[in-house]
Structures are given as structure tokens and as C-alpha cells.
Write a protein that holds these residues in place. Structure first.
Motif, mmCIF file in Angstrom:
data_model
loop_
_atom_site.group_PDB
_atom_site.id
_atom_site.type_symbol
_atom_site.label_atom_id
_atom_site.label_comp_id
_atom_site.label_asym_id
_atom_site.label_seq_id
_atom_site.Cartn_x
_atom_site.Cartn_y
_atom_site.Cartn_z
ATOM 1 N N SER A 3 12.370 38.932 46.847
ATOM 2 C CA SER A 3 13.700 39.535 46.875
ATOM 3 C C SER A 3 14.694 38.491 46.405
ATOM 4 N N ARG A 4 15.572 38.899 45.505
ATOM 5 C CA ARG A 4 16.624 38.004 45.025
ATOM 6 C C ARG A 4 17.977 38.630 45.359
ATOM 7 N N VAL A 5 18.839 37.806 45.919
ATOM 8 C CA VAL A 5 20.191 38.248 46.244
ATOM 9 C C VAL A 5 21.158 37.313 45.531
ATOM 10 N N LEU A 6 21.937 37.880 44.615
ATOM 11 C CA LEU A 6 22.959 37.113 43.897
ATOM 12 C C LEU A 6 24.305 37.437 44.517
ATOM 13 N N LEU A 7 24.914 36.435 45.122
ATOM 14 C CA LEU A 7 26.208 36.592 45.770
ATOM 15 C C LEU A 7 27.284 36.100 44.816
ATOM 16 N N VAL A 8 28.136 37.003 44.375
ATOM 17 C CA VAL A 8 29.191 36.682 43.417
ATOM 18 C C VAL A 8 30.513 36.618 44.176
ATOM 19 N N SER A 9 31.175 35.473 44.100
ATOM 20 C CA SER A 9 32.485 35.357 44.752
ATOM 21 C C SER A 9 33.544 35.985 43.852
ATOM 22 N N PRO A 10 34.614 36.514 44.442
ATOM 23 C CA PRO A 10 35.623 37.194 43.629
ATOM 24 C C PRO A 10 36.419 36.219 42.772
ATOM 25 N N ALA A 11 37.004 36.766 41.730
ATOM 26 C CA ALA A 11 37.886 35.982 40.865
ATOM 27 C C ALA A 11 39.149 35.599 41.643
ATOM 28 N N MET A 12 39.941 34.739 41.059
ATOM 29 C CA MET A 12 41.141 34.221 41.722
ATOM 30 C C MET A 12 42.173 35.330 41.955
ATOM 31 N N SER A 13 42.818 35.233 43.113
ATOM 32 C CA SER A 13 43.884 36.176 43.469
ATOM 33 C C SER A 13 45.126 35.388 43.851
ATOM 34 N N VAL A 14 46.237 36.078 43.954
ATOM 35 C CA VAL A 14 47.483 35.434 44.375
ATOM 36 C C VAL A 14 47.310 34.847 45.771
ATOM 37 N N SER A 15 46.684 35.586 46.678
ATOM 38 C CA SER A 15 46.475 35.105 48.051
ATOM 39 C C SER A 15 45.677 33.815 48.075
ATOM 40 N N ALA A 16 44.622 33.750 47.276
ATOM 41 C CA ALA A 16 43.794 32.542 47.243
ATOM 42 C C ALA A 16 44.584 31.352 46.690
ATOM 43 N N ARG A 17 45.387 31.594 45.661
ATOM 44 C CA ARG A 17 46.200 30.504 45.093
ATOM 45 C C ARG A 17 47.186 29.960 46.117
ATOM 46 N N GLN A 18 47.654 30.804 47.006
ATOM 47 C CA GLN A 18 48.643 30.403 48.007
ATOM 48 C C GLN A 18 48.007 29.930 49.307
ATOM 49 N N ALA A 19 46.676 29.836 49.364
ATOM 50 C CA ALA A 19 45.949 29.487 50.594
ATOM 51 C C ALA A 19 46.385 30.413 51.728
ATOM 52 N N GLY A 79 42.287 38.619 62.184
ATOM 53 C CA GLY A 79 43.231 39.204 63.133
ATOM 54 C C GLY A 79 44.678 39.062 62.716
ATOM 55 N N ARG A 80 45.482 38.550 63.625
ATOM 56 C CA ARG A 80 46.928 38.489 63.409
ATOM 57 C C ARG A 80 47.350 37.437 62.388
ATOM 58 N N TRP A 81 46.422 36.610 61.912
ATOM 59 C CA TRP A 81 46.755 35.619 60.890
ATOM 60 C C TRP A 81 46.725 36.213 59.485
ATOM 61 N N ARG A 82 46.207 37.375 59.358
ATOM 62 C CA ARG A 82 46.055 37.995 58.038
ATOM 63 C C ARG A 82 47.407 38.050 57.314
ATOM 64 N N GLY A 83 47.387 37.625 56.050
ATOM 65 C CA GLY A 83 48.593 37.647 55.224
ATOM 66 C C GLY A 83 49.448 36.399 55.330
ATOM 67 N N ARG A 84 49.208 35.559 56.337
ATOM 68 C CA ARG A 84 49.979 34.325 56.503
ATOM 69 C C ARG A 84 49.268 33.181 55.791
ATOM 70 N N THR A 85 50.007 32.148 55.409
ATOM 71 C CA THR A 85 49.373 30.987 54.791
ATOM 72 C C THR A 85 48.805 30.077 55.877
ATOM 73 N N LEU A 86 47.839 29.280 55.489
ATOM 74 C CA LEU A 86 47.268 28.314 56.424
ATOM 75 C C LEU A 86 48.344 27.346 56.897
ATOM 76 N N GLU A 87 49.251 26.984 56.002
ATOM 77 C CA GLU A 87 50.350 26.082 56.374
ATOM 78 C C GLU A 87 51.235 26.720 57.455
ATOM 79 N N GLU A 88 51.566 27.988 57.300
ATOM 80 C CA GLU A 88 52.393 28.683 58.289
ATOM 81 C C GLU A 88 51.696 28.744 59.652
ATOM 82 N N VAL A 89 50.448 29.125 59.643
ATOM 83 C CA VAL A 89 49.714 29.240 60.902
ATOM 84 C C VAL A 89 49.530 27.866 61.532
ATOM 85 N N GLY A 90 49.212 26.860 60.681
ATOM 86 C CA GLY A 90 49.035 25.509 61.200
ATOM 87 C C GLY A 90 50.299 24.955 61.846
ATOM 88 N N ALA A 91 51.460 25.283 61.287
ATOM 89 C CA ALA A 91 52.725 24.819 61.864
ATOM 90 C C ALA A 91 53.037 25.536 63.169
#
Length: 194
Positions: A3-19, A79-91
Motif C-alpha cells: 500500500s502506498r499513501v502519498l500525502l500532498v500538503s496544500p499550496a500556500m495560502s494567505v493564512s499560512a503566510r501570516q502564521a 478551538g478558539r485560536w482559529r483565525g488568530r496569528t501565533l503572535e497574537e495568541v502568544g502575546a
């Protein structure tokens, strides 16, 4: 039987660019163009699965893949962190972020723990090992991490130390009761293959 499983990660998004913790936003223009350029570069598959997130669905479509939605391959519920940046949550919650990054059972955001995600993905891998042929799955980076941790029997503490770049393929091949791993390779574009 292999069995072979090829896991393809998604292309870049605005959310990913903004962490930003995934807010289910679309691919950015460059990410969509890169995915379209890589269309046709994956081998044929007996099964194509797609994580329910927008960027995974858009990546699959841009690659020319008609996949079956797979809710069990959803990204980590933050959960409730969805949509926030890592910097915002970290602060705002530095101790909670620290716990989340070091305790695989922690879910201070009220969502899913890394342990729960790895268990969910591990069950899918166990099912996939019984299937002959190739499965291509377009999934969030954390699903790739969970699959690698589970396939190799790694401690959950390494989860956050695995980097999964956008639009790469991580291949697992299962035979004789174990998985082998081919680490994330970028999808070639037609100019790179010709």
C-alpha cells in the motif's frame, strides 16, 4: 501486497503566510498558480482523498484531482485560536502556547490535542495498510506530521519538529506490517520535468 499513501500538503495560502491558525481561507494567487503548474505530476491512484479544508480542496482541484472528502483527515482543531496569528495568541496566552507546543495531550485552546489528532490519523493509516495500490491524499501539514509520527512509531514529542513545506509529497509505503517513509519532495512543474 504493498500500500502506498502519498500525502500532498496544500499550496500556500494567505493564512499560512501570516502564521495564522487556519481560518479555512483560500489559496493565495501564487499558491494556486504553483498548484496548477504541478497538475499532472502525481502518479495515478486507486483512491484520492481530500481534507475538508478550503486550501486542501482548492489544491486538489488545481492539481486536477477529483477527490473524495475525508473528514477524518481534517487539520488539527485549534478551538478558539482559529483565525488568530501565533503572535497574537502568544502575546495573549504565552503559558497556554508553551503548554500546547510541549504537551501532546494539551489542548488549552479548547480544541483537539496532538495525541487525539495522531490517534485519528493513525486509525486511517491502519485501514490504508490493508488496501492494495496507491492512495493520494491532499491534507493539512499537521496531518502529514501525525502520519509520519504514527508510521514510524515516533514519540509524540517530535510532532512540532517536523516541517512540512507547502505543495510537497510525503510517501508512505506499507508492507509486511510496517511503513517506510520517503520524505517530502516538491511537486515538479512541467518545466522541471521536460
Amino acid at each position: 501486497m504493498t500500500s502506498r499513501v502519498l500525502l500532498v500538503s496544500p499550496a500556500m495560502s494567505v493564512s499560512a503566510r501570516q502564521a495564522r491558525f487556519d481560518d479555512d481561507g483560500p489559496l493565495d494567487d501564487a499558491g494556486a498558480a504553483r498548484a496548477r503548474a504541478a497538475a499532472g505530476s502525481l502518479p495515478s491512484a486507486a483512491r484520492v482523498l481530500v481534507s475538508p479544508g478550503v486550501r486542501c480542496r482548492e489544491t486538489a482541484a488545481a492539481l486536477g484531482l477529483a477527490g473524495v472528502p475525508a473528514p477524518e483527515l481534517a487539520g488539527l482543531d485549534v478551538g478558539r485560536w482559529r483565525g488568530r496569528t501565533l503572535e497574537e495568541v502568544g502575546a495573549a496566552e504565552p503559558d497556554a502556547v508553551g503548554r500546547w507546543l510541549t504537551d501532546p495531550e494539551g489542548a488549552p485552546h479548547g480544541g483537539e490535542s496532538v495525541r487525539d489528532l495522531c490517534g485519528r490519523v493513525g486509525r486511517l493509516l491502519a485501514d490504508a495498510r490493508a488496501l492494495d495500490g496507491r492512495t493520494v491524499a491532499v491534507v493539512e501539514p499537521e496531518v502529514v506530521r501525525a502520519a509520519v509520527v504514527g508510521a514510524l512509531g515516533l514519540p509524540l514529542s517530535v510532532f512540532w519538529r517536523l516541517d512540512v513545506p507547502p505543495l510537497t509529497v510525503t510517501e508512505l509505503s506499507g508492507r509486511a506490517g510496517r511503513w517506510n517513509l520517503r520524505l517530502g519532495r516538491p511537486l515538479p512543474t512541467p518545466q522541471e520535468t521536460g
